[in-house]
Write a protein that holds these residues in place. Structure first.
Motif, PDB file in Angstrom:
ATOM      1  N   ALA A   1     -32.755 -43.905  13.631  1.00 42.63           N
ATOM      2  CA  ALA A   1     -31.405 -44.368  13.970  1.00 42.63           C
ATOM      3  C   ALA A   1     -31.372 -45.878  14.023  1.00 42.63           C
ATOM      4  O   ALA A   1     -30.435 -46.513  13.572  1.00 42.63           O
ATOM      5  N   ASP A   2     -32.445 -46.494  14.589  1.00 43.32           N
ATOM      6  CA  ASP A   2     -32.472 -47.946  14.664  1.00 43.32           C
ATOM      7  C   ASP A   2     -32.499 -48.564  13.277  1.00 43.32           C
ATOM      8  O   ASP A   2     -31.854 -49.575  13.020  1.00 43.32           O
TER       9      ASP A   2
ATOM     10  N   GLU B   1     -26.871 -51.109   8.422  1.00 46.79           N
ATOM     11  CA  GLU B   1     -25.420 -51.256   8.537  1.00 46.79           C
ATOM     12  C   GLU B   1     -25.051 -52.665   8.992  1.00 46.79           C
ATOM     13  O   GLU B   1     -24.096 -53.269   8.485  1.00 46.79           O
ATOM     14  N   GLU B   2     -25.808 -53.192   9.937  1.00 48.76           N
ATOM     15  CA  GLU B   2     -25.526 -54.544  10.417  1.00 48.76           C
ATOM     16  C   GLU B   2     -25.744 -55.571   9.311  1.00 48.76           C
ATOM     17  O   GLU B   2     -24.958 -56.533   9.163  1.00 48.76           O
TER      18      GLU B   2
ATOM     19  N   LYS C   1     -19.245 -46.743  -2.844  1.00 49.33           N
ATOM     20  CA  LYS C   1     -20.444 -47.268  -3.495  1.00 49.33           C
ATOM     21  C   LYS C   1     -20.436 -48.797  -3.620  1.00 49.33           C
ATOM     22  O   LYS C   1     -21.452 -49.383  -4.013  1.00 49.33           O
ATOM     23  N   ALA C   2     -19.319 -49.434  -3.303  1.00 49.19           N
ATOM     24  CA  ALA C   2     -19.180 -50.874  -3.556  1.00 49.19           C
ATOM     25  C   ALA C   2     -20.126 -51.692  -2.693  1.00 49.19           C
ATOM     26  O   ALA C   2     -20.319 -51.425  -1.503  1.00 49.19           O
ATOM     27  N   THR C   3     -20.719 -52.717  -3.294  1.00 48.76           N
ATOM     28  CA  THR C   3     -21.585 -53.652  -2.578  1.00 48.76           C
ATOM     29  C   THR C   3     -20.723 -54.785  -2.009  1.00 48.76           C
ATOM     30  O   THR C   3     -19.568 -54.980  -2.427  1.00 48.76           O
TER      31      THR C   3
ATOM     32  N   LEU D   1     -10.981 -52.874   4.317  1.00 49.21           N
ATOM     33  CA  LEU D   1     -11.977 -53.610   5.086  1.00 49.21           C
ATOM     34  C   LEU D   1     -11.790 -53.393   6.586  1.00 49.21           C
ATOM     35  O   LEU D   1     -12.763 -53.232   7.338  1.00 49.21           O
ATOM     36  N   ARG D   2     -10.555 -53.379   7.017  1.00 51.22           N
ATOM     37  CA  ARG D   2     -10.273 -53.181   8.440  1.00 51.22           C
ATOM     38  C   ARG D   2     -10.612 -51.748   8.866  1.00 51.22           C
ATOM     39  O   ARG D   2     -11.235 -51.524   9.917  1.00 51.22           O
ATOM     40  N   THR D   3     -10.245 -50.776   8.039  1.00 51.33           N
ATOM     41  CA  THR D   3     -10.457 -49.374   8.390  1.00 51.33           C
ATOM     42  C   THR D   3     -11.925 -48.970   8.301  1.00 51.33           C
ATOM     43  O   THR D   3     -12.460 -48.305   9.191  1.00 51.33           O
ATOM     44  N   ARG D   4     -12.577 -49.358   7.217  1.00 53.22           N
ATOM     45  CA  ARG D   4     -13.949 -48.902   6.970  1.00 53.22           C
ATOM     46  C   ARG D   4     -14.983 -49.707   7.750  1.00 53.22           C
ATOM     47  O   ARG D   4     -15.986 -49.159   8.209  1.00 53.22           O
ATOM     48  N   TYR D   5     -14.755 -51.026   7.876  1.00 54.01           N
ATOM     49  CA  TYR D   5     -15.810 -51.877   8.424  1.00 54.01           C
ATOM     50  C   TYR D   5     -15.381 -52.698   9.638  1.00 54.01           C
ATOM     51  O   TYR D   5     -16.201 -53.415  10.205  1.00 54.01           O
ATOM     52  N   GLY D   6     -14.115 -52.601   9.998  1.00 58.95           N
ATOM     53  CA  GLY D   6     -13.633 -53.384  11.124  1.00 58.95           C
ATOM     54  C   GLY D   6     -13.648 -54.870  10.849  1.00 58.95           C
ATOM     55  O   GLY D   6     -13.813 -55.682  11.764  1.00 58.95           O
TER      56      GLY D   6
END
Length: 280
Positions: free
Chosen positions: A2-3, A9-10, A78-80, A112-117
């Protein structure tokens, strides 16, 4: 496990924030550069304005195709960060001219707001990292523009060389006619045509030379060397050597043409007279 996942993700979100912030800035730079190019073209001529407008229209169509991706869920999955940043750059670059670009930017902001804040207007990205990303993207685009310019000039040079060769062949055919035609007026007309074709060949080749060696090209090379840390004195010496030594292949061809013309015998005399003299 998990870490490890959280760390990935970070890292992704950190890269995304940098890419998004840099994309906005680069897009605005591109938009301003296009507006400036349009003003310069308008100041030059109507033809330059039309040609530039045609190019911009083609670029806008390509941008719309690219921005079509932002409405697809599978693309977002899939987008980078670089791909997302690239889409935002395109949307921002065309936002002043194309409503479709404005709509696409709105969709990017929502995703961007919805998926990644991530808030596009306040990403919280590190300023130094953003500046580095902006400079890297500008350098990449400048390099790509330079490659396109070189490719265009090379294609133009090839076409001009083909036209010059065609004129050379036409001149040679006319000279043969001038040498062998039985009537004097035919010989004179053929000789005049040969001179016109030879002049056309040389004039066409003169158009090729600036594509090979020009002050604009040398200035670009000098700027590039200075950006790489080469001293100004060394750059000046390199440019001076370039001016004195650089000669396109067309110059050698023209020299051969001139030598051939000088070596060619006088064709103004009638072939019949020449045959008579040989028979004496």
């Amino acid at each position: 496990m998990a870490d490890e996942s959280d760390g990935i993700e970070e890292a992704f979100e950190g890269q995304l924030r940098i890419a998004v912030t840099a994309a906005g800035r680069v897009g605005e730079v591109i938009a301003r550069a296009r507006e400036e190019a349009a003003r310069r073209a308008q100041a030059r001529s109507e033809q330059a304005t039309r040609e530039l407008a045609s190019r911009f229209e083609a670029e806008k169509r390509a941008a719309r195709v690219e921005l079509g991706n932002v409405y697809r869920s599978d693309w977002w999955e899939k987008a980078t960060p670089d791909q997302i940043g690239g889409a935002l750059t395109t949307a921002r670059a065309w936002g002043n001219e194309d409503p479709e670009a404005i709509r696409a930017e709105g969709r990017i902001r929502d995703e961007l707001r919805t998926r990644y804040g991530v808030d596009v207007d306040n990403t919280g990205a590190d300023p130094a990292a953003v500046q580095a990303a902006v400079e890297a993207e500008q350098a990449r685009r400048q390099s790509e523009t330079e490659r396109q310019r070189i490719a265009t000039e090379q294609a133009e040079a090839v076409e001009l060389s083909r036209q010059a060769d065609e004129a050379d062949r036409a001149a040679e055919a006319s000279r043969d006619t001038a040498e062998n035609a039985p009537e004097e007026n035919e010989r004179e007309q053929a000789q005049a045509q040969a001179e016109r074709e030879q002049n056309r060949a040389e004039a066409t080749r003169e158009k090729v030379e600036p594509l090979h060696d020009s002050s604009e090209r040398r200035e670009r090379d000098a700027n590039k060397l200075e950006q790489q840390g080469v001293g100004k004195e060394a750059v000046s010496a390199k440019m001076a050597a370039d001016v004195s030594q650089a000669k396109p292949a067309t110059e050698a061809v023209k020299a051969q043409q001139r030598q051939g013309a000088k070596a060619r015998p006088n064709r103004s005399r009638s072939p019949k007279v020449q045959r008579t003299e040989l028979g004496r």
